[in-house]
Design an enzyme around this catalytic site. Structure first.
Site, PDB file in Angstrom:
ATOM      1  CG  ASP A 294       0.461  -4.106   2.181  1.00 38.90           C
ATOM      2  OD1 ASP A 294       0.289  -4.761   3.224  1.00 38.90           O
ATOM      3  OD2 ASP A 294       1.143  -3.051   2.131  1.00 38.90           O
TER       4      ASP A 294
ATOM      5  CD  GLU B  91       8.157   0.426   7.305  1.00 34.12           C
ATOM      6  OE1 GLU B  91       7.224  -0.328   7.019  1.00 34.12           O
ATOM      7  OE2 GLU B  91       8.308   1.563   6.813  1.00 34.12           O
TER       8      GLU B  91
ATOM      9  CG  ASP C 261      -0.346   0.022   2.525  1.00 35.74           C
ATOM     10  OD1 ASP C 261       0.903   0.000   2.599  1.00 35.74           O
ATOM     11  OD2 ASP C 261      -1.078   0.058   3.540  1.00 35.74           O
ATOM     12  CB  SER C 262       4.577   1.728  -0.246  1.00 35.29           C
ATOM     13  OG  SER C 262       4.736   0.571  -1.051  1.00 35.29           O
TER      14      SER C 262
ATOM     15  CD  GLU D   6       0.996  -1.378   7.827  1.00 34.84           C
ATOM     16  OE1 GLU D   6       0.698  -0.534   8.690  1.00 34.84           O
ATOM     17  OE2 GLU D   6       1.442  -1.071   6.707  1.00 34.84           O
TER      18      GLU D   6
ATOM     19  CE  LYS E 231       3.357  -5.615   4.047  1.00 40.03           C
ATOM     20  NZ  LYS E 231       2.833  -4.557   4.941  1.00 40.03           N
TER      21      LYS E 231
HETATM   22  O1  KIV Z   1       3.518  -1.051   1.622  1.00 40.25           O
HETATM   23  C1  KIV Z   1       4.718  -1.389   1.598  1.00 40.25           C
HETATM   24  O2  KIV Z   1       5.447  -1.178   0.625  1.00 40.25           O
HETATM   25  C2  KIV Z   1       5.259  -2.029   2.792  1.00 40.25           C
HETATM   26  C3  KIV Z   1       6.745  -2.218   2.864  1.00 40.25           C
HETATM   27  C4  KIV Z   1       7.394  -0.955   3.244  1.00 40.25           C
HETATM   28  C5  KIV Z   1       7.114  -3.339   3.756  1.00 40.25           C
HETATM   29  O3  KIV Z   1       4.523  -2.366   3.674  1.00 40.25           O
END
Ligand code: KIV
Length: 298
Positions: free
Chosen positions: A96, A195, A57-58, A128, A126
């Site tokens: 994510d 992280e 989600d970056s 968080e 993934k």
């Molecule tokens: O969203 C993302 O790119 C991430 C990484 C920084 C691990 O969660």
């Protein structure tokens, strides 16, 4: 990479099997992960021998220009995961789960995780944080989908953490990061992202877990590393986070190339003969005669 196809290639259609990641940790082989958000980038990461691709989600920040990851939606991640899954044959594709897609209940978490796999083509997902995410991770694993945990600096809840800051620099914070990582491991996560965590904390977590840790700003002891595509390839001129190593300066390459293109268009140097399509002479003459005939009638 060796030229020989890996021994799993025939029975997983070339995809790196998930249990192989824990085997890599056991053998002391580092795991390489990078983010990607589209098919051509995923194809390049695959060709480079990357083990895992995170459709992070970056993207909300580095692709869509937002200030944070909070507003990213399931629809966005599903679409980008489809693109990445088409380009990535061997790497494990991690979808994510965006903020708001898994917090409310186990049922919602499972529904969205399954959507990412069925509709997006993700191999795994993934989530968080520790806290309620531990139960969510367990529910998703119980439903048959692999889960990667993510602790330390968790951008989706950075407001609660006081911003994009390293986590685990005090003994209390270090204990929290350690406990959350171990709880996610016990919940069945196949790997944990650490992280912006001090190296000694990451080292202790890595030692305590049987599943691999993937570090981003967490030191060299982690079992693998992940970097964000746009950060590591230098897609922008500004300051990258402290933990980023720039392996290319594509922003300068791209602006240079666009500048040369603009100069060529303005000066008439582009397009040249080789960039245009020819027409047989007799067809051209007929065409011109037709145009002339048409203009006489007007
Ligand atoms: O969203 C993302 O790119 C991430 C990484 C920084 C691990 O969660």
């Amino acid at each position: 990479m060796s030229d020989k196809p890996p021994r799993y290639a025939s029975w997983t259609h070339g995809k790196l099997p998930l249990p192989e990641l824990a085997e890599m940790k056991r053998r002391g082989e580092k795991i390489v992960m990078v983010t990607a958000y589209d098919a051509p980038s995923a194809r390049l990461a695959d060709e480079a021998g990357v083990d895992m691709i995170l459709v992070g989600d970056s993207s909300g920040m580095v692709v869509h220009g937002r200030e944070s990851t909070v507003a990213v939606t399931m629809d966005e991640i599903v679409l980008m995961t489809q693109w990445v899954a088409r380009g990535a044959k061997r790497p494990v594709v991690v979808g994510d789960m965006p903020f708001g897609s898994y917090e409310a209940s186990d049922e919602e978490a499972v529904r969205n995780a399954v959507r990412l796999v069925k509709e997006g083509g993700a191999d795994v997902v993934k989530v968080e944080r520790g806290g309620t995410s531990v139960a969510r991770a367990r529910a998703i694993v119980d439903a048959g989908v692999g889960v990667m945990g993510h602790v330390g600096l968790t951008p989706q809840t950075s407001t609660l953490l006081g911003g994009f800051k390293a986590q685990g620099r005090s003994v209390d914070q270090a204990r929290r990061v350690y406990d959350e990582a171990l709880a996610l491991g016990a919940a069945g996560c196949f790997a944990i992202v650490l992280e912006a965590v001090p190296a000694p904390v990451a080292e202790a977590v890595t030692r305590a877990l049987a599943v691999p840790t993937i570090g981003i700003g967490a030191g060299a002891a982690c079992d693998g590393q992940v970097l964000v595509w746009h950060d590591m390839l230098g897609f922008y001129q500004g300051q990258a986070p402290r933990f980023v190593k720039r392996y290319a300066n594509l922003a300068a390459e791209i602006t240079g190339a666009l500048g040369r293109y603009a100069d060529d268009v303005r000066s008439g140097a582009f397009p040249e003969e080789q960039h245009t399509y020819a027409m047989p002479n007799e067809e051209r003459e007929l065409f011109e005669a037709e145009l002339e005939g048409a203009s006489e009638h007007h």
